[in-house]
Design a protein around this motif. Sequence first.
Motif, PDB file in Angstrom:
ATOM      1  N   GLU A   1       4.381  44.169   9.601  1.00  0.00           N
ATOM      2  CA  GLU A   1       5.381  44.201   8.528  1.00  0.00           C
ATOM      3  C   GLU A   1       6.474  45.223   8.827  1.00  0.00           C
ATOM      4  O   GLU A   1       7.649  44.958   8.575  1.00  0.00           O
ATOM      5  CB  GLU A   1       4.720  44.524   7.184  1.00  0.00           C
ATOM      6  N   GLN A   2       6.103  46.370   9.360  1.00  0.00           N
ATOM      7  CA  GLN A   2       7.100  47.384   9.702  1.00  0.00           C
ATOM      8  C   GLN A   2       8.018  46.878  10.808  1.00  0.00           C
ATOM      9  O   GLN A   2       9.238  47.074  10.752  1.00  0.00           O
ATOM     10  CB  GLN A   2       6.418  48.687  10.130  1.00  0.00           C
ATOM     11  N   ARG A   3       7.460  46.212  11.805  1.00  0.00           N
ATOM     12  CA  ARG A   3       8.283  45.654  12.880  1.00  0.00           C
ATOM     13  C   ARG A   3       9.232  44.587  12.327  1.00  0.00           C
ATOM     14  O   ARG A   3      10.394  44.519  12.711  1.00  0.00           O
ATOM     15  CB  ARG A   3       7.417  45.063  13.977  1.00  0.00           C
ATOM     16  N   TRP A   4       8.756  43.760  11.385  1.00  0.00           N
ATOM     17  CA  TRP A   4       9.588  42.734  10.756  1.00  0.00           C
ATOM     18  C   TRP A   4      10.744  43.392   9.992  1.00  0.00           C
ATOM     19  O   TRP A   4      11.884  42.962  10.092  1.00  0.00           O
ATOM     20  CB  TRP A   4       8.738  41.861   9.851  1.00  0.00           C
ATOM     21  N   ARG A   5      10.462  44.452   9.243  1.00  0.00           N
ATOM     22  CA  ARG A   5      11.517  45.156   8.510  1.00  0.00           C
ATOM     23  C   ARG A   5      12.526  45.792   9.462  1.00  0.00           C
ATOM     24  O   ARG A   5      13.726  45.802   9.197  1.00  0.00           O
ATOM     25  CB  ARG A   5      10.921  46.209   7.583  1.00  0.00           C
ATOM     26  N   ASP A   6      12.036  46.331  10.582  1.00  0.00           N
ATOM     27  CA  ASP A   6      12.945  46.915  11.575  1.00  0.00           C
ATOM     28  C   ASP A   6      13.854  45.850  12.193  1.00  0.00           C
ATOM     29  O   ASP A   6      15.043  46.084  12.405  1.00  0.00           O
ATOM     30  CB  ASP A   6      12.157  47.612  12.683  1.00  0.00           C
ATOM     31  N   LEU A   7      13.310  44.683  12.478  1.00  0.00           N
ATOM     32  CA  LEU A   7      14.112  43.598  13.025  1.00  0.00           C
ATOM     33  C   LEU A   7      15.125  43.086  12.008  1.00  0.00           C
ATOM     34  O   LEU A   7      16.252  42.747  12.360  1.00  0.00           O
ATOM     35  CB  LEU A   7      13.218  42.452  13.494  1.00  0.00           C
ATOM     36  N   GLN A   8      14.743  43.045  10.729  1.00  0.00           N
ATOM     37  CA  GLN A   8      15.680  42.633   9.690  1.00  0.00           C
ATOM     38  C   GLN A   8      16.845  43.623   9.573  1.00  0.00           C
ATOM     39  O   GLN A   8      17.965  43.222   9.285  1.00  0.00           O
ATOM     40  CB  GLN A   8      14.985  42.537   8.334  1.00  0.00           C
ATOM     41  N   ALA A   9      16.571  44.887   9.783  1.00  0.00           N
ATOM     42  CA  ALA A   9      17.606  45.918   9.690  1.00  0.00           C
ATOM     43  C   ALA A   9      18.501  45.978  10.924  1.00  0.00           C
ATOM     44  O   ALA A   9      19.548  46.626  10.896  1.00  0.00           O
ATOM     45  CB  ALA A   9      16.950  47.279   9.460  1.00  0.00           C
ATOM     46  N   ASP A  10      18.114  45.317  12.006  1.00  0.00           N
ATOM     47  CA  ASP A  10      18.900  45.310  13.236  1.00  0.00           C
ATOM     48  C   ASP A  10      20.250  44.622  12.986  1.00  0.00           C
ATOM     49  O   ASP A  10      20.288  43.496  12.497  1.00  0.00           O
ATOM     50  CB  ASP A  10      18.128  44.571  14.326  1.00  0.00           C
ATOM     51  N   PRO A  11      21.367  45.277  13.291  1.00  0.00           N
ATOM     52  CA  PRO A  11      22.679  44.695  12.976  1.00  0.00           C
ATOM     53  C   PRO A  11      23.039  43.465  13.814  1.00  0.00           C
ATOM     54  O   PRO A  11      23.964  42.741  13.463  1.00  0.00           O
ATOM     55  CB  PRO A  11      23.652  45.838  13.234  1.00  0.00           C
ATOM     56  N   THR A  12      22.343  43.201  14.914  1.00  0.00           N
ATOM     57  CA  THR A  12      22.670  42.016  15.706  1.00  0.00           C
ATOM     58  C   THR A  12      22.266  40.728  14.998  1.00  0.00           C
ATOM     59  O   THR A  12      22.854  39.682  15.245  1.00  0.00           O
ATOM     60  CB  THR A  12      21.989  42.048  17.085  1.00  0.00           C
ATOM     61  N   TYR A  13      21.263  40.778  14.126  1.00  0.00           N
ATOM     62  CA  TYR A  13      20.833  39.591  13.396  1.00  0.00           C
ATOM     63  C   TYR A  13      21.420  39.615  11.997  1.00  0.00           C
ATOM     64  O   TYR A  13      21.222  40.549  11.241  1.00  0.00           O
ATOM     65  CB  TYR A  13      19.305  39.532  13.330  1.00  0.00           C
ATOM     66  N   ARG A  14      22.143  38.566  11.655  1.00  0.00           N
ATOM     67  CA  ARG A  14      22.841  38.530  10.372  1.00  0.00           C
ATOM     68  C   ARG A  14      22.032  37.841   9.288  1.00  0.00           C
ATOM     69  O   ARG A  14      22.197  38.143   8.123  1.00  0.00           O
ATOM     70  CB  ARG A  14      24.180  37.849  10.551  1.00  0.00           C
ATOM     71  N   VAL A  15      21.191  36.896   9.655  1.00  0.00           N
ATOM     72  CA  VAL A  15      20.412  36.140   8.670  1.00  0.00           C
ATOM     73  C   VAL A  15      18.942  36.224   9.049  1.00  0.00           C
ATOM     74  O   VAL A  15      18.580  36.038  10.209  1.00  0.00           O
ATOM     75  CB  VAL A  15      20.858  34.658   8.633  1.00  0.00           C
ATOM     76  N   SER A  16      18.096  36.506   8.054  1.00  0.00           N
ATOM     77  CA  SER A  16      16.657  36.463   8.283  1.00  0.00           C
ATOM     78  C   SER A  16      16.031  35.504   7.287  1.00  0.00           C
ATOM     79  O   SER A  16      16.414  35.466   6.126  1.00  0.00           O
ATOM     80  CB  SER A  16      16.034  37.856   8.158  1.00  0.00           C
TER      81      SER A  16
END
Length: 138
Positions: free
Chosen positions: A100-115
């Motif tokens: 879950e923490q890794r998923w939240r970190d990936l969601q916060a990554d500015p390269t990805y605009r939509v999750s």
Amino acid sequence: MNRWEYWLRADTQYRVHSPFVFDLYRKVLFARLDRTTRKRVCAPARDRRDRRFHELVYKLADHYGLTLLDNDGDIALLEGSGPVARVAVVRRPHRDARAEQRWRDLQADPTYRVSIDMYDAGVLLDNPKLHPQHFLLK
């Protein structure tokens, strides 16, 4: 987040107000597999959850013309030159606290605009034309 909390918070296709995500939902995420894709998916899948993950990876690759760059087991990275430049598919992002923490970190990554979170899999999209949004879909 457990499955019950997820189910209460998640939306169906009719509550998605983004035309791009609605189209993605209807044509890719919950579309039927064709025969050739089904044969490609059955080979690497070990169980039903793995099969869903591989289905999602191959359906995204076929629909957007993406190539698979890396598949380390939990994250598959796809890249292309169409409307979606880069896609990351995450396997079971809610299985434990570390995932879950890794998923939240990936969601916060500015390269990805939509999750898009579907509980058993998560999809991160890089489409510069879209506003940053996060979706929970049933």
